[in-house]
Design a protein around this motif. Structure first.
Motif, mmCIF file in Angstrom:
data_model
loop_
_atom_site.group_PDB
_atom_site.id
_atom_site.type_symbol
_atom_site.label_atom_id
_atom_site.label_comp_id
_atom_site.label_asym_id
_atom_site.label_seq_id
_atom_site.Cartn_x
_atom_site.Cartn_y
_atom_site.Cartn_z
ATOM 1 N N ASN A 165 0.832 -1.214 0.000
ATOM 2 C CA ASN A 165 0.000 0.000 0.000
ATOM 3 C C ASN A 165 0.863 1.259 0.000
ATOM 4 O O ASN A 165 0.557 2.233 -0.709
ATOM 5 N N THR A 166 1.911 1.234 0.804
ATOM 6 C CA THR A 166 2.777 2.419 0.900
ATOM 7 C C THR A 166 3.433 2.724 -0.446
ATOM 8 O O THR A 166 3.457 3.869 -0.909
ATOM 9 N N GLN A 167 3.949 1.682 -1.082
ATOM 10 C CA GLN A 167 4.575 1.878 -2.398
ATOM 11 C C GLN A 167 3.542 2.293 -3.442
ATOM 12 O O GLN A 167 3.785 3.153 -4.286
ATOM 13 N N ALA A 168 2.385 1.653 -3.383
ATOM 14 C CA ALA A 168 1.350 1.946 -4.379
ATOM 15 C C ALA A 168 0.872 3.386 -4.241
ATOM 16 O O ALA A 168 0.606 4.067 -5.252
ATOM 17 N N GLU A 169 0.767 3.872 -3.011
ATOM 18 C CA GLU A 169 0.327 5.258 -2.815
ATOM 19 C C GLU A 169 1.312 6.220 -3.460
ATOM 20 O O GLU A 169 0.912 7.197 -4.106
ATOM 21 N N ALA A 170 2.617 5.917 -3.317
ATOM 22 C CA ALA A 170 3.623 6.769 -3.957
ATOM 23 C C ALA A 170 3.485 6.710 -5.483
ATOM 24 O O ALA A 170 3.598 7.739 -6.178
ATOM 25 N N GLU A 171 3.211 5.523 -6.024
ATOM 26 C CA GLU A 171 3.033 5.395 -7.476
ATOM 27 C C GLU A 171 1.808 6.180 -7.945
ATOM 28 O O GLU A 171 1.833 6.822 -9.007
ATOM 29 N N LEU A 172 0.746 6.138 -7.154
ATOM 30 C CA LEU A 172 -0.467 6.866 -7.548
ATOM 31 C C LEU A 172 -0.212 8.368 -7.573
ATOM 32 O O LEU A 172 -0.701 9.084 -8.459
ATOM 33 N N ARG A 173 0.570 8.847 -6.630
ATOM 34 C CA ARG A 173 0.885 10.285 -6.620
ATOM 35 C C ARG A 173 1.757 10.649 -7.821
ATOM 36 O O ARG A 173 1.611 11.722 -8.414
ATOM 37 N N THR A 174 2.634 9.733 -8.207
ATOM 38 C CA THR A 174 3.447 9.985 -9.413
ATOM 39 C C THR A 174 2.551 10.037 -10.661
ATOM 40 O O THR A 174 2.729 10.895 -11.539
ATOM 41 N N ILE A 175 1.579 9.115 -10.725
ATOM 42 C CA ILE A 175 0.653 9.132 -11.867
ATOM 43 C C ILE A 175 -0.102 10.460 -11.904
ATOM 44 O O ILE A 175 -0.264 11.082 -12.965
ATOM 45 N N LEU A 176 -0.547 10.905 -10.732
ATOM 46 C CA LEU A 176 -1.258 12.191 -10.662
ATOM 47 C C LEU A 176 -0.368 13.328 -11.157
ATOM 48 O O LEU A 176 -0.811 14.185 -11.947
ATOM 49 N N ASP A 177 0.877 13.318 -10.695
ATOM 50 C CA ASP A 177 1.789 14.419 -11.024
ATOM 51 C C ASP A 177 2.174 14.435 -12.494
ATOM 52 O O ASP A 177 2.569 15.484 -13.024
ATOM 53 N N THR A 178 2.089 13.283 -13.156
ATOM 54 C CA THR A 178 2.547 13.195 -14.548
ATOM 55 C C THR A 178 1.395 12.949 -15.514
ATOM 56 O O THR A 178 1.619 12.642 -16.690
ATOM 57 N N TRP A 179 0.172 13.058 -15.024
ATOM 58 C CA TRP A 179 -1.021 12.693 -15.813
ATOM 59 C C TRP A 179 -1.034 13.443 -17.158
ATOM 60 O O TRP A 179 -0.859 14.651 -17.225
ATOM 61 N N HIS B 245 -8.099 9.257 -8.172
ATOM 62 C CA HIS B 245 -9.003 10.254 -7.593
ATOM 63 C C HIS B 245 -8.419 10.763 -6.275
ATOM 64 O O HIS B 245 -8.220 9.979 -5.345
ATOM 65 N N LEU B 246 -8.170 12.055 -6.220
ATOM 66 C CA LEU B 246 -7.676 12.686 -4.999
ATOM 67 C C LEU B 246 -8.754 13.625 -4.461
ATOM 68 O O LEU B 246 -9.230 14.505 -5.176
ATOM 69 N N ARG B 247 -9.165 13.397 -3.228
ATOM 70 C CA ARG B 247 -10.132 14.286 -2.573
ATOM 71 C C ARG B 247 -9.431 14.895 -1.367
ATOM 72 O O ARG B 247 -9.305 14.265 -0.317
ATOM 73 N N PRO B 248 -8.955 16.141 -1.503
ATOM 74 C CA PRO B 248 -8.177 16.740 -0.402
ATOM 75 C C PRO B 248 -8.999 16.898 0.876
ATOM 76 O O PRO B 248 -10.223 17.083 0.837
ATOM 77 N N ARG C 222 4.507 10.005 -17.659
ATOM 78 C CA ARG C 222 3.740 9.058 -16.833
ATOM 79 C C ARG C 222 4.303 7.648 -17.001
ATOM 80 O O ARG C 222 4.368 7.131 -18.126
ATOM 81 N N PRO C 223 4.687 6.992 -15.900
ATOM 82 C CA PRO C 223 5.259 5.651 -16.015
ATOM 83 C C PRO C 223 4.188 4.599 -16.306
ATOM 84 O O PRO C 223 3.099 4.647 -15.743
#
Lengths: 301, 92
Positions: free
Chosen positions: A40-54, A108-111, A59-60
């Protein structure tokens, strides 16, 4: 019967017949705390990378629509490890077959403090097909009751509506808002009414959604070892003879938002889908289709 | 209605059948005096109970025969009742 291994991943853990019936009746399956925290910890970092490079070339592992789902996010991607977890892979294979393909995904990011929720909708456009797509929702971190978890209305998936045309409905009896531990996975029928909820909580909410299309008939793709044991007779009728331990009773599951008229149409819709999934054109629940089919041979208006 | 001092509240109720006495299965509340307002709990036992609490019924969904060939398809909730209430702005 078990699924075949994908590469060196463990064999998918296919759904049981009862789980399939639950999905047909309610339009979703839930697997709380399925994924280990290390992933989960690694996946969360990957999801943030996807968001940042969307939308960018950076995008990786950006997938293409139509790509075999088994090739998504190859090792050592933690997101790929989530999708190839035996339970997730088994549910995918059971519902949309071993040759299902990528439709699209989104992060999906909901701040925290975002009080703007979505209105109720189903995704894509009105879809009259009996065959169905699935949507996998993965929550890499814990979602509190007020944490903006996905809202949805059980058993709305077989109703023919278009996108936000149901946005007028703010509350239906029996509606759900997902809350649960890190590493939870939900799988929806594509037609299930849902919405992103406001997040008055103290933590930004991150969620990954993946839509998959079948490529071959969704017939008997699950673990059918229990099929003969749990199948109900085609004559199973709640006002005649019935067996409460069999599949027909699962397909009669009634939601609080249903009146009697709604409920009967839902049972018919589920029966049609179960006929398709089991390749049994004579299957029925409560004789609704059989009586019409028998009498249509005698004359119809 | 005096737009300087009053606002409209509207309440959508969806019933389990076509009777106003039926059980409420869905609801949406919108308040011109408080646009962020929402009722997260079902507000009444029935449509008649809303009438008894002072709501005015202003629209009822018609009963429409299904299209031939589509008799068994379900889509929107069929039994929609729309109520209104006029409140002083200070109410919100």
């Amino acid at each position: 019967m078990t699924g075949s291994a994908i590469g060196d991943e463990p064999a998918p853990l296919l759904l049981t017949t009862r789980q399939m019936a639950e999905f047909v009746a309610r339009g979703f399956l839930e697997f709380p705390a399925l994924i280990d925290d290390s992933i989960n910890t690694q996946a969360e970092a990957e999801l943030r990378t996807i968001l940042d490079t969307w939308g960018s070339e950076d995008r990786p592992n950006a997938p293409d629509s139509g790509q075999p789902w088994t090739s998504l996010y190859p090792q050592p991607s933690a997101l790929g490890a989530v999708l190839r977890h035996p339970t997730v892979a088994g549910a995918i294979q059971s519902l949309v077959g071993p040759d299902a393909v990528f439709d699209h995904d989104f992060v999906h990011l909901r701040p925290s403090g975002d009080l703007n929720g979505q209105r109720l909708h189903c995704d894509a456009i009105i879809d009259p097909n009996l065959s169905f797509d699935i949507q996998v929702f993965y929550f890499p971190h814990q979602v509190a009751d007020d944490g903006g978890g996905t809202g949805f209305v059980p058993a709305t998936h077989l109703r023919l509506i278009h996108e936000t045309d149901v946005g007028r409905y703010r509350h239906l009896k029996g509606e759900r808002q997902w809350a649960g531990p890190a590493g939870s996975v939900l799988i929806f029928h594509h037609g299930l009414w849902h919405r992103g909820m406001p997040n008055p909580g103290s933590r930004d909410r991150l969620m990954y959604k993946l839509r998959l299309n079948p490529s071959s008939p969704q017939v008997l793709q699950w673990n059918t070892d229990d099929l003969a044991e749990v199948s109900s007779a085609n004559t199973d009728h709640i006002f005649a003879r019935f067996d409460p331990t069999k599949i027909a009773m699962s397909l009669r599951h009634r939601e609080p938002w249903m009146g009697e008229a709604d409920f009967r149409l839902e049972v018919v819709a589920r029966t049609r889908l179960w006929r398709h999934l089991t390749n049994n054109p004579k299957f029925d629940v409560d004789w609704y289709l059989t009586r019409l089919e028998r009498r249509s041979e005698l004359g119809h208006r | 209605m005096n737009p300087n001092t009053q606002r409209q509240q509207v309440l959508f109720l969806w019933m389990e059948d076509s009777s106003l006495e039926g059980r409420i299965v869905g609801w949406s509340f919108f308040d011109g005096a408080d646009p962020s307002a929402d009722w997260t709990e079902v507000p009444y036992r029935s449509g008649v109970a809303a009438l008894a609490d002072g709501w005015r019924l202003i629209q009822v969904s018609p009963l429409v025969s299904p299209m031939p060939g589509h008799e068994h398809e379900a889509s929107f909730l069929k039994h929609e009742y729309l109520f209104e209430r006029i409140v002083d702005i200070s109410h919100g």
